[in-house]
Design a protein around this motif. Structure first.
Motif, PDB file in Angstrom:
ATOM      1  N   VAL A   1      50.304 -65.909  96.696  1.00 32.31           N
ATOM      2  CA  VAL A   1      51.613 -66.520  95.806  1.00 32.31           C
ATOM      3  C   VAL A   1      52.244 -65.826  95.735  1.00 32.31           C
ATOM      4  CG1 VAL A   1      51.555 -67.485  93.634  1.00 32.31           C
ATOM      5  CG2 VAL A   1      50.415 -68.166  94.685  1.00 32.31           C
ATOM      6  N   ILE A   2      51.340 -64.140  95.826  1.00 33.59           N
ATOM      7  CA  ILE A   2      51.988 -62.910  94.616  1.00 33.59           C
ATOM      8  C   ILE A   2      53.159 -62.641  95.734  1.00 33.59           C
ATOM      9  CG2 ILE A   2      52.023 -60.414  94.527  1.00 33.59           C
ATOM     10  CD1 ILE A   2      49.016 -61.068  93.173  1.00 33.59           C
ATOM     11  N   MET A   3      52.204 -62.162  97.092  1.00 40.05           N
ATOM     12  CA  MET A   3      53.176 -61.822  99.013  1.00 40.05           C
ATOM     13  C   MET A   3      54.304 -63.561  98.716  1.00 40.05           C
ATOM     14  SD  MET A   3      51.729 -59.222  99.436  1.00 40.05           S
ATOM     15  CE  MET A   3      51.783 -58.702 100.913  1.00 40.05           C
ATOM     16  N   SER A   4      54.777 -64.450  98.573  1.00 41.38           N
ATOM     17  CA  SER A   4      55.265 -64.959  99.111  1.00 41.38           C
ATOM     18  C   SER A   4      56.685 -65.082  97.811  1.00 41.38           C
ATOM     19  CB  SER A   4      54.914 -66.569  99.105  1.00 41.38           C
ATOM     20  OG  SER A   4      54.344 -67.458  98.063  1.00 41.38           O
ATOM     21  N   SER A   5      56.344 -65.057  96.927  1.00 41.61           N
ATOM     22  CA  SER A   5      56.497 -64.087  95.863  1.00 41.61           C
ATOM     23  C   SER A   5      57.768 -63.500  95.574  1.00 41.61           C
ATOM     24  CB  SER A   5      56.235 -64.807  94.501  1.00 41.61           C
ATOM     25  OG  SER A   5      55.322 -65.800  94.272  1.00 41.61           O
ATOM     26  N   ILE A   6      57.995 -62.366  96.473  1.00 39.08           N
ATOM     27  CA  ILE A   6      58.393 -61.311  96.432  1.00 39.08           C
ATOM     28  C   ILE A   6      60.215 -61.040  96.076  1.00 39.08           C
ATOM     29  CG2 ILE A   6      58.979 -58.636  97.321  1.00 39.08           C
ATOM     30  CD1 ILE A   6      55.597 -58.892  97.634  1.00 39.08           C
ATOM     31  N   SER A   7      60.181 -62.114  97.657  1.00 38.51           N
ATOM     32  CA  SER A   7      61.682 -62.041  98.001  1.00 38.51           C
ATOM     33  C   SER A   7      62.651 -63.052  96.832  1.00 38.51           C
ATOM     34  CB  SER A   7      62.028 -63.205  99.354  1.00 38.51           C
ATOM     35  OG  SER A   7      61.075 -64.638  99.110  1.00 38.51           O
ATOM     36  N   ARG A   8      61.838 -63.674  96.589  1.00 39.67           N
ATOM     37  CA  ARG A   8      62.515 -65.054  95.106  1.00 39.67           C
ATOM     38  C   ARG A   8      62.859 -63.768  94.237  1.00 39.67           C
ATOM     39  NH1 ARG A   8      63.629 -69.994  93.809  1.00 39.67           N
ATOM     40  NH2 ARG A   8      63.250 -70.445  91.997  1.00 39.67           N
ATOM     41  N   LEU A   9      61.550 -62.842  93.794  1.00 37.75           N
ATOM     42  CA  LEU A   9      61.806 -61.957  92.905  1.00 37.75           C
ATOM     43  C   LEU A   9      62.889 -60.544  92.407  1.00 37.75           C
ATOM     44  CD1 LEU A   9      57.734 -61.641  91.794  1.00 37.75           C
ATOM     45  CD2 LEU A   9      59.349 -62.907  90.679  1.00 37.75           C
TER      46      LEU A   9
END
Length: 338
Positions: free
Chosen positions: A273-281
């Motif tokens: 979840v952390i790694m996949s959220s980077i671009s969105r954040l």
């Protein structure tokens, strides 16, 4: 009280705290992020990385590595698209993806465990072979214009905005976690990674455990390929490229040691979840998406270095304890050494 203390000492708890802090910092930068739809979207977009992280977690726990899961995902996604173009059923697609992924995993397992080839070298070769097969299978063209039942499930929600695929991924995480912690065979993965020689002495099949780990890894990568094709509706020849690094980073960020013998599936799922959220954040923070790969790479380097330092510290502490115990054995009763 003891259960609460043990809960906070769990390696995956730091990942959960880090995820919450990450969301809070993003919310401070842009309050628009702190709403249910934005947060749940971060979890939904983590589906493929969750599947890959859980799969490769089995391998990492045994002390090995697999850098071919990205190409395996790409190949099975292309197979799914080609079958969909011909009007094949969803069941057929799933079976093909699972079988192809498991077969690639079996080849990796035999190469690493049976023939003794270093896992990084062997799976790097597998990565090239499988990536080449994608070009052969698709004639170097993007597989697109396929619909049918598979496309209708891509973003279908089940409950409270959670997609069907992420709900299934969470269920697989739960099952994998229970298998690893509650079954004797499941505990073999940790035992082999912790001490392969000792595991072999007590009757655990190191060879069989490592092969099974690779088969499971390939199987989960195959499922990830099915989800990829269903979600995006087209599959390029570079599909899945670089996903293996993100999955490995997710595992280490989730508390799974690269040297094996430590970690659990909950941590791997949180790391995904952390790694996949980077671009969105990054969008909410105000940074362009071009920073995505740089930040991901920095995070991978940092967490690997931290893991290495933690391993070194634990080894030094273990040596110190052994030294103190030996010193105590040679100390006469009464106090000082003679």
């Amino acid at each position: 009280m003891n259960k609460v203390k043990s809960l906070f000492r769990a390696r995956w708890m730091s990942s959960l705290i880090f995820l919450i802090l990450l969301f809070l910092i993003t919310g401070i930068a842009d309050p628009a992020f702190l709403n249910y739809s934005s947060i749940i979207s971060c979890f939904n977009t983590a589906t493929m990385y969750t599947l890959l992280a859980v799969g490769i977690a089995f391998v990492i726990m045994t002390g090995e590595i697999d850098v071919s899961i990205g190409s395996t995902l790409g190949l099975t996604a292309a197979m799914t698209g080609l079958i969909a173009q011909q009007g094949g059923s969803v069941v057929t697609m799933l079976l093909v993806c699972v079988a192809a992924g498991a077969f690639i995993g079996l080849c990796n397992g035999l190469g690493v465990a049976y023939f003794g080839v270093p896992s990084l070298i062997f799976t790097l070769g597998t990565n090239s072979v499988v990536r080449g097969m994608i070009y052969i299978l698709t004639d170097g063209r993007t597989v697109e214009n396929f619909g049918g039942a598979i496309s209708s499930y891509g973003n279908k929600t089940l409950l409270a905005g959670i997609t069907v695929y992420y709900a299934i991924a969470v269920a697989l995480v739960a099952v994998s976690h229970l298998v690893l912690t509650k079954t004797r065979k499941g505990k073999y993965f940790i035992a082999v990674g912790d001490n392969a020689g000792g595991a072999n002495l007590v009757g655990i099949s190191v060879l069989g455990t490592k092969i099974l780990a690779y088969v499971l890894c390939g199987l989960f990568a195959g499922l990830g390929g099915f989800v990829f094709a269903s979600k995006y509706g087209q599959v390029m020849t570079v599909a899945g490229n670089g996903y293996e690094m993100t999955a490995i980073a997710a595992c280490v960020l989730g508390g799974i040691s690269l040297s094996g013998g430590l970690g659990n599936m909950v941590g791997a799922a949180l790391g995904a979840v952390i790694m996949s959220s980077i671009s969105r954040l990054l969008v909410f923070i105000g940074l362009p998406s071009t920073y995505d790969n740089t930040i991901t790479g920095i995070m991978l380097i940092v967490i690997v270095v931290v893991d290495a330092l933690a391993q070194r510290r634990s080894v030094e502490m273990a040596r110190r304890k052994r030294l103190l115990s030996k010193t105590a054995e040679h100390t006469p009763e009464g106090g000082a050494k003679q």
